[in-house]
Design a protein around this motif. Structure first.
Motif, PDB file in Angstrom:
ATOM      1  N   GLY A 146       0.826  -1.200   0.000  1.00 53.66           N
ATOM      2  CA  GLY A 146       0.000   0.000   0.000  1.00 53.66           C
ATOM      3  C   GLY A 146       0.858   1.246   0.000  1.00 53.66           C
ATOM      4  N   VAL A 147       0.289   2.361   0.460  1.00 55.93           N
ATOM      5  CA  VAL A 147       1.011   3.639   0.512  1.00 55.93           C
ATOM      6  C   VAL A 147       1.363   3.948   1.964  1.00 55.93           C
ATOM      7  N   ASP A 148       2.656   4.184   2.214  1.00 55.56           N
ATOM      8  CA  ASP A 148       3.132   4.563   3.543  1.00 55.56           C
ATOM      9  C   ASP A 148       3.625   5.997   3.513  1.00 55.56           C
ATOM     10  N   THR A 149       3.477   6.689   4.626  1.00 53.48           N
ATOM     11  CA  THR A 149       3.983   8.058   4.749  1.00 53.48           C
ATOM     12  C   THR A 149       5.202   8.050   5.662  1.00 53.48           C
ATOM     13  N   LEU A 150       6.309   8.549   5.161  1.00 51.97           N
ATOM     14  CA  LEU A 150       7.563   8.584   5.908  1.00 51.97           C
ATOM     15  C   LEU A 150       7.935  10.017   6.230  1.00 51.97           C
ATOM     16  N   SER A 151       8.582  10.210   7.360  1.00 49.56           N
ATOM     17  CA  SER A 151       9.103  11.523   7.729  1.00 49.56           C
ATOM     18  C   SER A 151      10.612  11.502   7.534  1.00 49.56           C
ATOM     19  N   ALA A 152      11.122  12.376   6.667  1.00 49.23           N
ATOM     20  CA  ALA A 152      12.549  12.381   6.341  1.00 49.23           C
ATOM     21  C   ALA A 152      13.104  13.791   6.463  1.00 49.23           C
ATOM     22  N   HIS A 153      14.368  13.876   6.823  1.00 51.05           N
ATOM     23  CA  HIS A 153      15.031  15.175   6.972  1.00 51.05           C
ATOM     24  C   HIS A 153      15.861  15.468   5.725  1.00 51.05           C
ATOM     25  N   VAL A 154      15.580  16.576   5.089  1.00 53.81           N
ATOM     26  CA  VAL A 154      16.355  17.018   3.923  1.00 53.81           C
ATOM     27  C   VAL A 154      17.596  17.748   4.423  1.00 53.81           C
ATOM     28  N   ASN A 155      18.770  17.339   3.972  1.00 55.60           N
ATOM     29  CA  ASN A 155      19.988  17.986   4.485  1.00 55.60           C
ATOM     30  C   ASN A 155      20.192  19.369   3.871  1.00 55.60           C
ATOM     31  N   LYS A 156      21.257  20.023   4.259  1.00 53.90           N
ATOM     32  CA  LYS A 156      21.494  21.410   3.835  1.00 53.90           C
ATOM     33  C   LYS A 156      21.784  21.523   2.338  1.00 53.90           C
ATOM     34  N   ASN A 157      22.061  20.374   1.690  1.00 50.60           N
ATOM     35  CA  ASN A 157      22.293  20.376   0.244  1.00 50.60           C
ATOM     36  C   ASN A 157      21.048  20.003  -0.550  1.00 50.60           C
ATOM     37  N   GLY A 158      19.919  19.870   0.163  1.00 51.80           N
ATOM     38  CA  GLY A 158      18.683  19.508  -0.511  1.00 51.80           C
ATOM     39  C   GLY A 158      18.612  18.048  -0.888  1.00 51.80           C
ATOM     40  N   GLN A 159      19.266  17.176  -0.116  1.00 53.35           N
ATOM     41  CA  GLN A 159      19.332  15.756  -0.439  1.00 53.35           C
ATOM     42  C   GLN A 159      18.779  14.900   0.701  1.00 53.35           C
ATOM     43  N   LEU A 160      18.261  13.734   0.297  1.00 58.19           N
ATOM     44  CA  LEU A 160      17.854  12.720   1.271  1.00 58.19           C
ATOM     45  C   LEU A 160      18.825  11.554   1.281  1.00 58.19           C
ATOM     46  N   GLY A 161      19.448  11.299   0.152  1.00 61.45           N
ATOM     47  CA  GLY A 161      20.403  10.207   0.078  1.00 61.45           C
ATOM     48  C   GLY A 161      19.871   8.979  -0.615  1.00 61.45           C
ATOM     49  N   PHE A 162      19.397   9.130  -1.847  1.00 61.18           N
ATOM     50  CA  PHE A 162      18.984   7.971  -2.638  1.00 61.18           C
ATOM     51  C   PHE A 162      19.169   8.246  -4.117  1.00 61.18           C
ATOM     52  N   GLU A 163      19.384   7.165  -4.855  1.00 60.59           N
ATOM     53  CA  GLU A 163      19.404   7.241  -6.313  1.00 60.59           C
ATOM     54  C   GLU A 163      18.013   6.910  -6.819  1.00 60.59           C
ATOM     55  N   MET A 164      17.643   7.549  -7.906  1.00 64.16           N
ATOM     56  CA  MET A 164      16.288   7.320  -8.404  1.00 64.16           C
ATOM     57  C   MET A 164      16.283   6.933  -9.872  1.00 64.16           C
ATOM     58  N   ASN A 165      15.312   6.145 -10.204  1.00 58.69           N
ATOM     59  CA  ASN A 165      15.068   5.768 -11.586  1.00 58.69           C
ATOM     60  C   ASN A 165      13.799   6.508 -12.018  1.00 58.69           C
ATOM     61  N   VAL A 166      13.936   7.406 -12.974  1.00 65.68           N
ATOM     62  CA  VAL A 166      12.810   8.234 -13.407  1.00 65.68           C
ATOM     63  C   VAL A 166      12.226   7.662 -14.689  1.00 65.68           C
ATOM     64  N   LYS A 167      10.967   7.300 -14.635  1.00 66.69           N
ATOM     65  CA  LYS A 167      10.289   6.735 -15.794  1.00 66.69           C
ATOM     66  C   LYS A 167       9.238   7.706 -16.312  1.00 66.69           C
ATOM     67  N   LEU A 168       9.144   7.778 -17.618  1.00 63.89           N
ATOM     68  CA  LEU A 168       8.157   8.652 -18.233  1.00 63.89           C
ATOM     69  C   LEU A 168       6.745   8.139 -17.920  1.00 63.89           C
ATOM     70  N   TYR A 169       5.861   9.069 -17.626  1.00 65.04           N
ATOM     71  CA  TYR A 169       4.445   8.756 -17.419  1.00 65.04           C
ATOM     72  C   TYR A 169       3.897   8.053 -18.669  1.00 65.04           C
ATOM     73  N   ALA A 170       2.806   7.334 -18.498  1.00 67.91           N
ATOM     74  CA  ALA A 170       2.254   6.529 -19.602  1.00 67.91           C
ATOM     75  C   ALA A 170       1.551   7.388 -20.649  1.00 67.91           C
ATOM     76  N   TYR A 171       2.315   8.284 -21.274  1.00 68.64           N
ATOM     77  CA  TYR A 171       1.776   9.065 -22.386  1.00 68.64           C
ATOM     78  C   TYR A 171       1.633   8.172 -23.620  1.00 68.64           C
ATOM     79  N   ASP A 172       0.842   8.640 -24.562  1.00 65.56           N
ATOM     80  CA  ASP A 172       0.792   7.997 -25.876  1.00 65.56           C
ATOM     81  C   ASP A 172       2.032   8.433 -26.648  1.00 65.56           C
ATOM     82  N   THR A 173       2.880   7.499 -27.017  1.00 62.01           N
ATOM     83  CA  THR A 173       4.098   7.812 -27.752  1.00 62.01           C
ATOM     84  C   THR A 173       3.981   7.325 -29.194  1.00 62.01           C
ATOM     85  N   LEU A 174       4.922   7.748 -30.025  1.00 59.26           N
ATOM     86  CA  LEU A 174       4.958   7.339 -31.424  1.00 59.26           C
ATOM     87  C   LEU A 174       6.305   6.691 -31.725  1.00 59.26           C
ATOM     88  N   PRO A 175       6.331   5.729 -32.633  1.00 57.02           N
ATOM     89  CA  PRO A 175       7.590   5.029 -32.936  1.00 57.02           C
ATOM     90  C   PRO A 175       8.495   5.840 -33.858  1.00 57.02           C
TER      91      PRO A 175
END
Length: 368
Positions: free
Chosen positions: A279-308
């Motif tokens: 399900g969905v959990d809510t976490l409380s996290a502290h953002v450091n002075k550099n604006g970071q939490l400390g994780f790498e992320m994989n960014v995927k495009l939203y399910a738009y209609d694309t063309l080949p």
């Protein structure tokens, strides 16, 4: 990736580039009946070489010094600095005996071959590896663009629908969120049925260099790994595979929205909604002075209609994209000369800048 593999990839890439460049000089010289005495990948400095063979009048080989390569063309002073040959009368098979237009072609043939290689690579990448593209119409029909904090200062608003940039309409979204946007542009958007022109100054490229896009599209942010140095995300209970769905109660639209929120929440706590199999959990996290939490992320495009990318579109877009990269690299060099790009950033320019603009915010990001 190990340093050894990276070094091997660099040497391989350099070898291909040098080979294609020198092949251009070689073919042009032979086309005009000019003798080519040597064709070397890398330099055979002090007469030392890794491998060579001779065929006809030409010695082909691989030198030991990986700093480029050369072709030794009869009748031309080049990297070999063979000046003794110049003391004799010009022979028909020497470059100096040929008309100036042929000399010019021989001289520029290496660059022309590199340009052709670049175009071919772009076409192959689009057709075989990229596969699909995001049409502007899909973005416009699904809520429009997201205006980042940087974009809002120039006049963009979330929900704007892209119409044209610099007087031209484009089918692909990436043509709007490209270098042409950041080096000065006039962008026409449809805002609630009213056409608005947004004037983006040519200084906007500084925002991109700081990692801040002006506009973005919907995307999904997935935690790919937790940092070994910044432990805020780990301490908050974040796990690999979490999908971030909200921050401080606001639904997450795209990665740029998250980056804006983190930049504005330095050294404070934030509430992060993460979607898991349970399900969905809510976490409380502290953002450091550099604006970071400390994780790498994989960014995927939203399910738009694309063309080949059909072969025809790959040919058209690949050719145009390649020449635009060449153009904006030249613009970047000029920016460095003028001092618009600080010296500390010049080490990554212009290639680094071209790469930065080609990413368009979709892909693997780190350091958040």
């Amino acid at each position: 990736m190990s340093p050894l593999i990276q070094a091997a990839q660099l040497i391989l890439a350099l070898t291909i580039l040098v080979f294609i460049h020198e092949l251009g000089h070689f073919l042009a010289a032979r086309m005009f009946g000019v003798k080519v005495e040597k064709f070397y990948i890398f330099f055979d400095a002090w007469g030392k070489k890794i491998w060579s063979f001779k065929r006809g009048d030409t010695e082909y080989g691989i030198g030991w010094l990986p700093l480029g390569g050369y072709v030794k063309i009869a009748g031309m002073i080049d990297e070999s600095l063979d000046k003794e040959q110049m003391k004799s009368e010009p022979q028909p098979w020497e470059l100096r005996a040929k008309p100036n237009w042929q000399k010019f072609i021989v001289m520029i043939a290496g660059i022309v071959m590199n340009v052709i290689l670049g175009v071919i690579l772009y076409i192959i990448i689009l057709h075989r590896f990229t596969g699909d593209y995001l049409p502007v119409s899909s973005v416009n029909n699904d809520g429009g663009i997201y205006a980042t904090e940087a974009g809002m200062k120039y006049g963009f608003q979330t929900g704007d629908k892209l119409v044209s940039i610099n007087g031209k309409s484009f089918e692909r979204y990436e043509d709007f969120e490209s270098a042409r946007l950041y080096f000065g542009s006039d962008v026409v958007v449809d805002r609630n049925g009213s056409m608005q022109t947004i004037n983006v100054p040519d200084s906007a490229f500084r925002d991109k260099m700081r990692g801040q896009s002006l506009i973005d599209v919907k995307s999904i942010v997935i935690v790919n790994a937790l940092s070994d140095t910044v432990h805020n995300a780990k301490d908050a209970g974040m796990m690999k595979g979490d999908t971030i769905v909200s921050i401080n109660g606001a639904d997450l639209i795209c990665v740029s929205q998250m980056m804006d929120l983190f930049r504005n929440s330095k050294d404070t706590d934030v509430r992060i909604g993460v979607k898991r199999t349970s399900g969905v959990d809510t976490l409380s996290a502290h953002v450091n002075k550099n604006g970071q939490l400390g994780f790498e992320m994989n960014v995927k495009l939203y399910a738009y209609d694309t063309l080949p990318y059909t072969f025809g579109k790959s040919l058209s877009y690949g050719t145009r994209d390649a020449f635009e990269v060449f153009y904006f690299q030249a613009v970047s060099v000029w920016r460095i000369i003028r001092g618009d790009i600080p010296a500390r950033d010049s080490i990554s320019s212009p290639i680094g800048i071209a790469k930065l603009f080609s990413e368009n915010g979709i892909g693997r990001l780190s350091g958040s």
